[in-house]
Design a protein around this motif. Structure first.
Motif, PDB file in Angstrom:
ATOM      1  N   PHE A 143       0.310  -1.171  -0.218  1.00 41.41           N
ATOM      2  CA  PHE A 143      -0.331  -0.051  -0.079  1.00 41.41           C
ATOM      3  C   PHE A 143       0.853   1.507  -0.053  1.00 41.41           C
ATOM      4  O   PHE A 143       1.977   0.943   0.558  1.00 41.41           O
ATOM      5  N   ARG A 144       0.638   2.158  -0.669  1.00 42.61           N
ATOM      6  CA  ARG A 144       1.474   3.640  -0.807  1.00 42.61           C
ATOM      7  C   ARG A 144       0.839   4.778  -0.892  1.00 42.61           C
ATOM      8  O   ARG A 144      -0.519   4.342  -0.677  1.00 42.61           O
ATOM      9  N   ILE A 145       0.714   5.624   0.322  1.00 44.58           N
ATOM     10  CA  ILE A 145       0.630   6.895  -0.058  1.00 44.58           C
ATOM     11  C   ILE A 145       1.231   8.359  -0.381  1.00 44.58           C
ATOM     12  O   ILE A 145       2.496   7.948  -0.057  1.00 44.58           O
ATOM     13  N   TRP A 146       0.337   8.837  -1.665  1.00 49.02           N
ATOM     14  CA  TRP A 146       1.188   9.952  -1.817  1.00 49.02           C
ATOM     15  C   TRP A 146       0.224  11.059  -1.573  1.00 49.02           C
ATOM     16  O   TRP A 146      -0.481  11.059  -1.972  1.00 49.02           O
ATOM     17  N   VAL A 147       1.317  12.072  -0.835  1.00 46.90           N
ATOM     18  CA  VAL A 147       0.548  13.542  -1.027  1.00 46.90           C
ATOM     19  C   VAL A 147       1.059  14.453  -1.809  1.00 46.90           C
ATOM     20  O   VAL A 147       2.093  14.619  -2.236  1.00 46.90           O
ATOM     21  N   MET A 148       0.413  15.476  -2.243  1.00 48.06           N
ATOM     22  CA  MET A 148       0.541  16.424  -2.844  1.00 48.06           C
ATOM     23  C   MET A 148       0.738  18.005  -1.997  1.00 48.06           C
ATOM     24  O   MET A 148       0.097  18.493  -1.663  1.00 48.06           O
ATOM     25  N   LYS A 149       2.235  18.096  -1.979  1.00 44.83           N
ATOM     26  CA  LYS A 149       2.216  19.472  -1.119  1.00 44.83           C
ATOM     27  C   LYS A 149       1.690  21.083  -1.297  1.00 44.83           C
ATOM     28  O   LYS A 149       1.287  21.724  -0.745  1.00 44.83           O
ATOM     29  N   GLU A 150       2.017  20.861  -2.981  1.00 46.42           N
ATOM     30  CA  GLU A 150       1.313  22.176  -3.432  1.00 46.42           C
ATOM     31  C   GLU A 150       0.354  22.124  -4.441  1.00 46.42           C
ATOM     32  O   GLU A 150       1.153  21.090  -5.655  1.00 46.42           O
ATOM     33  N   TYR A 151      -0.940  22.506  -4.080  1.00 49.24           N
ATOM     34  CA  TYR A 151      -1.434  21.343  -4.590  1.00 49.24           C
ATOM     35  C   TYR A 151      -2.018  22.348  -6.489  1.00 49.24           C
ATOM     36  O   TYR A 151      -1.496  23.267  -6.879  1.00 49.24           O
ATOM     37  N   GLY A 152      -2.141  20.814  -7.253  1.00 46.54           N
ATOM     38  CA  GLY A 152      -1.706  21.266  -8.395  1.00 46.54           C
ATOM     39  C   GLY A 152      -0.195  21.124  -9.449  1.00 46.54           C
ATOM     40  O   GLY A 152      -0.082  21.527 -10.559  1.00 46.54           O
ATOM     41  N   VAL A 153       0.729  21.198  -8.496  1.00 44.17           N
ATOM     42  CA  VAL A 153       2.450  20.849  -8.776  1.00 44.17           C
ATOM     43  C   VAL A 153       2.489  19.987  -8.619  1.00 44.17           C
ATOM     44  O   VAL A 153       2.471  19.499  -8.134  1.00 44.17           O
ATOM     45  N   LYS A 154       2.224  19.131 -10.275  1.00 43.31           N
ATOM     46  CA  LYS A 154       2.739  17.992 -10.359  1.00 43.31           C
ATOM     47  C   LYS A 154       4.342  17.222  -9.336  1.00 43.31           C
ATOM     48  O   LYS A 154       4.341  16.383  -8.905  1.00 43.31           O
ATOM     49  N   GLU A 155       5.144  17.932  -9.294  1.00 42.10           N
ATOM     50  CA  GLU A 155       6.799  17.890  -8.811  1.00 42.10           C
ATOM     51  C   GLU A 155       6.556  17.968  -7.228  1.00 42.10           C
ATOM     52  O   GLU A 155       7.174  17.555  -6.299  1.00 42.10           O
ATOM     53  N   SER A 156       5.203  18.638  -6.495  1.00 41.38           N
ATOM     54  CA  SER A 156       5.340  18.263  -5.429  1.00 41.38           C
ATOM     55  C   SER A 156       4.830  16.940  -4.776  1.00 41.38           C
ATOM     56  O   SER A 156       4.421  17.061  -3.315  1.00 41.38           O
ATOM     57  N   TRP A 157       4.368  15.851  -5.468  1.00 37.60           N
ATOM     58  CA  TRP A 157       3.835  14.238  -5.094  1.00 37.60           C
ATOM     59  C   TRP A 157       5.295  13.763  -4.660  1.00 37.60           C
ATOM     60  O   TRP A 157       6.030  14.012  -4.925  1.00 37.60           O
ATOM     61  N   THR A 158       4.650  13.537  -3.206  1.00 38.61           N
ATOM     62  CA  THR A 158       5.646  12.703  -2.246  1.00 38.61           C
ATOM     63  C   THR A 158       5.275  11.338  -1.746  1.00 38.61           C
ATOM     64  O   THR A 158       3.593  11.846  -1.076  1.00 38.61           O
ATOM     65  N   GLU A 159       5.647  10.474  -1.966  1.00 41.18           N
ATOM     66  CA  GLU A 159       5.355   9.415  -1.393  1.00 41.18           C
ATOM     67  C   GLU A 159       5.595   9.296  -0.160  1.00 41.18           C
ATOM     68  O   GLU A 159       6.438   9.647   0.470  1.00 41.18           O
ATOM     69  N   VAL A 160       4.757   9.545   1.023  1.00 38.14           N
ATOM     70  CA  VAL A 160       5.133   9.722   2.015  1.00 38.14           C
ATOM     71  C   VAL A 160       5.066   8.321   3.408  1.00 38.14           C
ATOM     72  O   VAL A 160       5.364   7.972   4.416  1.00 38.14           O
ATOM     73  N   LEU A 161       4.155   7.248   3.032  1.00 42.74           N
ATOM     74  CA  LEU A 161       4.117   5.740   3.627  1.00 42.74           C
ATOM     75  C   LEU A 161       4.154   4.732   2.167  1.00 42.74           C
ATOM     76  O   LEU A 161       3.720   4.942   1.278  1.00 42.74           O
ATOM     77  N   LYS A 162       5.125   3.357   2.620  1.00 43.29           N
ATOM     78  CA  LYS A 162       4.748   2.276   1.586  1.00 43.29           C
ATOM     79  C   LYS A 162       4.549   1.519   2.744  1.00 43.29           C
ATOM     80  O   LYS A 162       5.343   0.937   3.962  1.00 43.29           O
ATOM     81  N   ILE A 163       3.421   0.508   2.919  1.00 40.19           N
ATOM     82  CA  ILE A 163       3.325  -0.409   3.991  1.00 40.19           C
ATOM     83  C   ILE A 163       3.161  -2.152   2.893  1.00 40.19           C
ATOM     84  O   ILE A 163       2.459  -2.171   1.766  1.00 40.19           O
ATOM     85  N   SER A 164       4.569  -2.626   2.756  1.00 39.74           N
ATOM     86  CA  SER A 164       3.986  -4.111   2.109  1.00 39.74           C
ATOM     87  C   SER A 164       3.864  -4.885   3.652  1.00 39.74           C
ATOM     88  O   SER A 164       2.668  -5.012   3.880  1.00 39.74           O
ATOM     89  N   ARG A 165       2.704  -6.100   2.101  1.00 42.10           N
ATOM     90  CA  ARG A 165       1.915  -6.633   2.880  1.00 42.10           C
ATOM     91  C   ARG A 165       2.036  -8.064   3.781  1.00 42.10           C
ATOM     92  O   ARG A 165       2.006  -8.612   4.349  1.00 42.10           O
ATOM     93  N   GLU A 166       3.549  -8.228   3.833  1.00 44.84           N
ATOM     94  CA  GLU A 166       3.761  -8.918   4.851  1.00 44.84           C
ATOM     95  C   GLU A 166       3.696  -8.373   5.974  1.00 44.84           C
ATOM     96  O   GLU A 166       4.631  -9.033   7.152  1.00 44.84           O
ATOM     97  N   VAL A 167       3.612  -7.081   6.559  1.00 44.68           N
ATOM     98  CA  VAL A 167       4.471  -6.322   7.535  1.00 44.68           C
ATOM     99  C   VAL A 167       2.664  -6.869   7.986  1.00 44.68           C
ATOM    100  O   VAL A 167       2.443  -6.619   9.440  1.00 44.68           O
ATOM    101  N   LEU A 168       1.514  -6.848   7.058  1.00 44.09           N
ATOM    102  CA  LEU A 168       0.387  -6.750   7.934  1.00 44.09           C
ATOM    103  C   LEU A 168      -0.087  -8.714   8.502  1.00 44.09           C
ATOM    104  O   LEU A 168       0.423  -9.750   7.985  1.00 44.09           O
ATOM    105  N   PRO A 169      -1.016  -7.806   9.855  1.00 38.71           N
ATOM    106  CA  PRO A 169      -1.557  -9.350  10.383  1.00 38.71           C
ATOM    107  C   PRO A 169      -1.987  -9.809   9.759  1.00 38.71           C
ATOM    108  O   PRO A 169      -3.144  -9.738   8.576  1.00 38.71           O
ATOM    109  N   LYS A 170      -2.002 -11.251   9.970  1.00 42.08           N
ATOM    110  CA  LYS A 170      -2.988 -12.147   8.749  1.00 42.08           C
ATOM    111  C   LYS A 170      -4.281 -12.166   9.269  1.00 42.08           C
ATOM    112  O   LYS A 170      -5.088 -12.123   7.710  1.00 42.08           O
ATOM    113  N   ASP A 171      -4.797 -11.622  10.270  1.00 43.75           N
ATOM    114  CA  ASP A 171      -6.112 -11.075   9.939  1.00 43.75           C
ATOM    115  C   ASP A 171      -6.840  -9.853   9.427  1.00 43.75           C
ATOM    116  O   ASP A 171      -7.781  -9.481   8.838  1.00 43.75           O
TER     117      ASP A 171
END
Length: 154
Positions: free
Chosen positions: A59-87
């Motif tokens: 799972f990945r979360i990207w945040v646009m720090k300055e609205y409308g500016v493509k270069e301002s997208w920043t990936e703030v979080l990446k969660i791999s499936r292996e980290v998730l509890p089984k339930d």
């Protein structure tokens, strides 16, 4: 489940003028074409965010720090499936990034959890039964009326 192509777009709608406005660019590099468990668009910390969950990876979360500016997208979080509890089934919707860096997530519409990216751990805050949905919303205090777009008493 959603499908993204190279031509996928984010479009904004102006509630005050009741019309569609400019297209907002995807993060660069854009997500690859294909099926996704979920694609969510929202706001975190007052910024536009987009969350991708490819079927075959985390799972990945990207945040646009300055609205409308493509270069301002920043990936703030990446969660791999292996980290998730089984339930847990991911299908996540991020609600907030707390000051301590933890991320509040609505997981599969029945678990409210905190994810600690430093420790790569989850902590369940609230969990409902499988047949009950957990509806969540972010409340932002403001004196601006959504009906008029003006401050109270203006």
């Amino acid at each position: 489940m959603g499908y993204i192509t190279a031509d996928s777009k984010i479009v904004s709608f102006n509630l005050r003028e009741e019309k569609f406005q400019e297209e907002v660019p995807f993060p660069n590099p854009p997500p690859r074409s294909g099926y996704y468990e979920s694609v969510e668009i929202g706001a975190i910390g007052g910024c536009l965010c987009i969350c991708f969950e490819p079927i075959d990876s985390g799972f990945r979360i990207w945040v646009m720090k300055e609205y409308g500016v493509k270069e301002s997208w920043t990936e703030v979080l990446k969660i791999s499936r292996e980290v998730l509890p089984k339930d847990y089934v991911l299908q996540s919707r991020p609600l907030s990034i707390l000051e301590n860096g933890e991320v509040l997530l609505n997981l599969h519409n029945n678990v409210l959890a905190l994810y600690n990216p430093k420790r790569k751990t989850f902590r369940t805050v609230v969990q409902t039964h499988d047949d009950q949905w957990l509806n969540t919303a972010i409340y932002v205090e403001t004196l601006v009326s959504p009906a008029t777009g003006c401050g109270v008493g203006m």
